[in-house]
Motif scaffolding. Structure first.
Motif, PDB file in Angstrom:
ATOM      1  N   THR A 189      33.768 -10.242 -11.143  1.00 42.99           N
ATOM      2  CA  THR A 189      32.414  -9.896 -11.754  1.00 42.99           C
ATOM      3  C   THR A 189      32.504  -9.925 -13.345  1.00 42.99           C
ATOM      4  O   THR A 189      33.205 -10.199 -14.080  1.00 42.99           O
ATOM      5  N   ASP A 190      31.261  -9.611 -13.608  1.00 46.61           N
ATOM      6  CA  ASP A 190      31.013  -9.127 -15.114  1.00 46.61           C
ATOM      7  C   ASP A 190      32.106  -8.460 -15.952  1.00 46.61           C
ATOM      8  O   ASP A 190      32.090  -8.583 -17.069  1.00 46.61           O
ATOM      9  N   GLU A 191      32.437  -7.538 -14.940  1.00 50.32           N
ATOM     10  CA  GLU A 191      33.488  -6.439 -15.372  1.00 50.32           C
ATOM     11  C   GLU A 191      34.859  -7.183 -16.068  1.00 50.32           C
ATOM     12  O   GLU A 191      35.619  -7.155 -16.874  1.00 50.32           O
ATOM     13  N   GLY A 192      35.005  -8.279 -14.997  1.00 52.26           N
ATOM     14  CA  GLY A 192      36.460  -8.978 -15.030  1.00 52.26           C
ATOM     15  C   GLY A 192      36.775  -9.048 -13.415  1.00 52.26           C
ATOM     16  O   GLY A 192      36.214  -9.181 -12.833  1.00 52.26           O
ATOM     17  N   ALA A 213      49.492  -9.885 -14.426  1.00 50.85           N
ATOM     18  CA  ALA A 213      49.966  -9.753 -15.639  1.00 50.85           C
ATOM     19  C   ALA A 213      49.883 -11.007 -16.691  1.00 50.85           C
ATOM     20  O   ALA A 213      49.636 -11.015 -17.806  1.00 50.85           O
ATOM     21  N   LEU A 214      49.794 -12.188 -15.995  1.00 51.24           N
ATOM     22  CA  LEU A 214      49.353 -13.466 -16.495  1.00 51.24           C
ATOM     23  C   LEU A 214      48.072 -13.474 -16.970  1.00 51.24           C
ATOM     24  O   LEU A 214      47.533 -14.041 -18.146  1.00 51.24           O
ATOM     25  N   ALA A 215      47.133 -12.895 -16.173  1.00 54.55           N
ATOM     26  CA  ALA A 215      45.834 -12.904 -16.571  1.00 54.55           C
ATOM     27  C   ALA A 215      45.465 -12.101 -17.689  1.00 54.55           C
ATOM     28  O   ALA A 215      44.711 -12.376 -18.702  1.00 54.55           O
ATOM     29  N   ALA A 216      46.271 -10.793 -17.926  1.00 52.18           N
ATOM     30  CA  ALA A 216      46.095  -9.949 -19.013  1.00 52.18           C
ATOM     31  C   ALA A 216      46.604 -10.668 -20.189  1.00 52.18           C
ATOM     32  O   ALA A 216      46.118 -10.515 -21.288  1.00 52.18           O
ATOM     33  N   GLU A 217      47.858 -11.462 -20.072  1.00 55.87           N
ATOM     34  CA  GLU A 217      48.305 -12.076 -21.233  1.00 55.87           C
ATOM     35  C   GLU A 217      47.204 -13.119 -21.711  1.00 55.87           C
ATOM     36  O   GLU A 217      47.333 -13.701 -22.899  1.00 55.87           O
ATOM     37  N   SER A 218      46.324 -13.540 -20.736  1.00 56.89           N
ATOM     38  CA  SER A 218      45.718 -14.829 -21.166  1.00 56.89           C
ATOM     39  C   SER A 218      44.172 -14.193 -21.711  1.00 56.89           C
ATOM     40  O   SER A 218      43.150 -14.921 -21.856  1.00 56.89           O
ATOM     41  N   GLY A 219      44.232 -12.831 -21.827  1.00 59.71           N
ATOM     42  CA  GLY A 219      42.813 -12.143 -22.575  1.00 59.71           C
ATOM     43  C   GLY A 219      41.902 -11.950 -21.606  1.00 59.71           C
ATOM     44  O   GLY A 219      40.855 -11.820 -21.688  1.00 59.71           O
ATOM     45  N   LEU A 220      42.262 -12.206 -19.941  1.00 62.09           N
ATOM     46  CA  LEU A 220      41.269 -11.852 -19.091  1.00 62.09           C
ATOM     47  C   LEU A 220      41.353 -10.326 -18.525  1.00 62.09           C
ATOM     48  O   LEU A 220      42.343  -9.818 -18.378  1.00 62.09           O
ATOM     49  N   SER A 260      29.405 -19.973  -6.121  1.00 58.94           N
ATOM     50  CA  SER A 260      28.873 -21.722  -5.956  1.00 58.94           C
ATOM     51  C   SER A 260      29.389 -22.040  -4.809  1.00 58.94           C
ATOM     52  O   SER A 260      28.829 -23.124  -4.396  1.00 58.94           O
ATOM     53  N   GLY A 261      30.056 -21.265  -3.957  1.00 57.98           N
ATOM     54  CA  GLY A 261      30.696 -21.821  -2.752  1.00 57.98           C
ATOM     55  C   GLY A 261      31.758 -22.589  -2.780  1.00 57.98           C
ATOM     56  O   GLY A 261      32.270 -23.465  -1.622  1.00 57.98           O
ATOM     57  N   THR A 262      32.215 -22.866  -3.879  1.00 59.94           N
ATOM     58  CA  THR A 262      33.502 -23.701  -4.146  1.00 59.94           C
ATOM     59  C   THR A 262      34.418 -22.856  -5.021  1.00 59.94           C
ATOM     60  O   THR A 262      34.318 -21.689  -5.936  1.00 59.94           O
ATOM     61  N   PRO A 263      35.862 -23.225  -5.103  1.00 61.43           N
ATOM     62  CA  PRO A 263      37.116 -22.328  -5.870  1.00 61.43           C
ATOM     63  C   PRO A 263      36.293 -22.321  -7.268  1.00 61.43           C
ATOM     64  O   PRO A 263      35.999 -23.294  -7.856  1.00 61.43           O
ATOM     65  N   GLY A 264      36.454 -21.225  -7.779  1.00 62.21           N
ATOM     66  CA  GLY A 264      35.745 -20.658  -8.933  1.00 62.21           C
ATOM     67  C   GLY A 264      36.942 -20.957 -10.156  1.00 62.21           C
ATOM     68  O   GLY A 264      37.944 -21.126  -9.770  1.00 62.21           O
ATOM     69  N   PRO A 265      36.574 -20.984 -11.308  1.00 62.04           N
ATOM     70  CA  PRO A 265      37.403 -21.417 -12.623  1.00 62.04           C
ATOM     71  C   PRO A 265      38.241 -20.213 -12.819  1.00 62.04           C
ATOM     72  O   PRO A 265      39.588 -20.498 -13.247  1.00 62.04           O
ATOM     73  N   VAL A 266      38.222 -19.077 -12.576  1.00 63.64           N
ATOM     74  CA  VAL A 266      39.158 -17.961 -12.780  1.00 63.64           C
ATOM     75  C   VAL A 266      40.425 -18.123 -11.815  1.00 63.64           C
ATOM     76  O   VAL A 266      41.274 -18.315 -12.584  1.00 63.64           O
ATOM     77  N   ALA A 267      39.887 -18.072 -10.702  1.00 62.77           N
ATOM     78  CA  ALA A 267      41.047 -18.323  -9.676  1.00 62.77           C
ATOM     79  C   ALA A 267      41.538 -19.382  -9.969  1.00 62.77           C
ATOM     80  O   ALA A 267      42.955 -19.527  -9.673  1.00 62.77           O
ATOM     81  N   MET A 268      41.083 -20.574 -10.147  1.00 63.12           N
ATOM     82  CA  MET A 268      41.743 -22.007 -10.227  1.00 63.12           C
ATOM     83  C   MET A 268      42.554 -21.862 -11.601  1.00 63.12           C
ATOM     84  O   MET A 268      43.931 -22.218 -11.486  1.00 63.12           O
TER      85      MET A 268
END
Length: 283
Positions: A189-192, A213-220, A260-268
């Motif tokens: 979401t907009d929160e993260g 952990a990888l997400a946090a390291e990447s600034g997410l 969008s009904g397709t795999p999103g950029p964050v998950a990919m």
């Protein structure tokens, strides 16, 4: 025929014999772990073994081998089966008694059983198409932090999800998503990135831990809090994590399109980060 391991012996899987009085069969008195194998290396091995120890301690089941020895058995199974990509399944039960009784004999010897599965998950259609999820009531017991072999409620949920045209079930309690039938649930979401905090209500996911952990390291931003089905339906993205799926986008929930009904950029992005991490740290 693949090679399995049972109580100190490597033997063909079709020759494995476990007593019908084993408490794992009679009472689901046991635990299990599933570790992914990529390029013939074990992924997140230390995390899976630590969770195995926590589950065993919670049930008071003695590990017949040290964690180092168990990892060595897993690596031998990978080598003996020439496994390049797939899973190593481990099941530990309290063992077999002379008779069926709710209380085990104090001298009962545990049963340790492992086998491998050749299963592709790096390049499968669901990576590009995403998957469908169906929600349903969480009917499981209250100690979901223990990776118990008592999986009847999860099996029923999986069957109901399949009947609904979905590939996974998200279990719901008091209006909040607990987790998937065999995965950890996430929304964006907009929160993260939002996922439920660990407690006795959910299993601590090894893949999910590494991924956050990888997400946090990447600034997410990663927020651990419960989320409702309504929040999931209005999310930008949704995805699941597990040893057998890694990170997989959810594109519909209960038939409603997510984002969008397709795999999103964050998950990919997280999937790519996790695969790179897995290859770099495999043992």
């Amino acid at each position: 025929m693949s090679i399995a391991y049972l109580n100190g012996a490597f033997l063909p899987l079709d020759q494995v014999r476990i007593s019908p009085l084993d408490r794992g069969f009679l009472f689901a008195d046991g635990i299990y772990e599933v570790a992914a194998v990529i390029d013939s290396g074990l992924i997140d091995s230390a995390s899976h073994l630590a969770r195995l120890q926590r589950s065993a301690d919670a049930l008071g089941i003695r590990l017949p081998l040290s964690l180092t020895e168990i990892e060595a058995v897993q690596k031998q199974l990978v080598a003996r089966n020439a496994l390049h990509e797939g899973l190593v399944y481990l099941q530990l039960t309290r063992g077999a008694d002379a008779t069926r009784d709710f209380l085990p004999s104090p001298d009962t010897a545990p049963t340790l059983f492992l086998f491998v599965q050749d299963k592709p998950f790096l390049n499968v259609p669901a990576v590009t198409t995403g998957i469908a999820v169906a929600t349903m009531p969480d009917l499981r017991w209250k100690r979901r932090d223990i990776k118990s072999t008592g999986l009847l409620a999860q099996a029923m949920a999986k069957q109901a999800a399949r009947d609904a045209g979905a590939q996974e079930a998200w279990l719901v309690e008091d209006g909040f998503v607990t987790e998937g039938a065999s995965s950890t649930a996430f929304i964006v979401t907009d929160e993260g990135i939002i996922t439920r905090p660990y407690s006795q209500a959910v299993l601590a996911g090894c893949t999910g831990d590494a991924l956050t952990a990888l997400a946090a390291e990447s600034g997410l931003a990663v927020i651990r809090r419960p989320f409702t089905v309504a929040e999931a339906l209005s999310a930008k993205e949704a995805f699941i994590t597990s040893a057998s799926t890694l990170c997989q986008s959810v594109v519909t929930i209960d038939g409603q399109t997510i984002g969008s009904g397709t795999p999103g950029p964050v998950a990919m992005r997280l999937r790519a980060l996790y695969i790179a991490f897995a290859r770099a740290t495999a043992v």
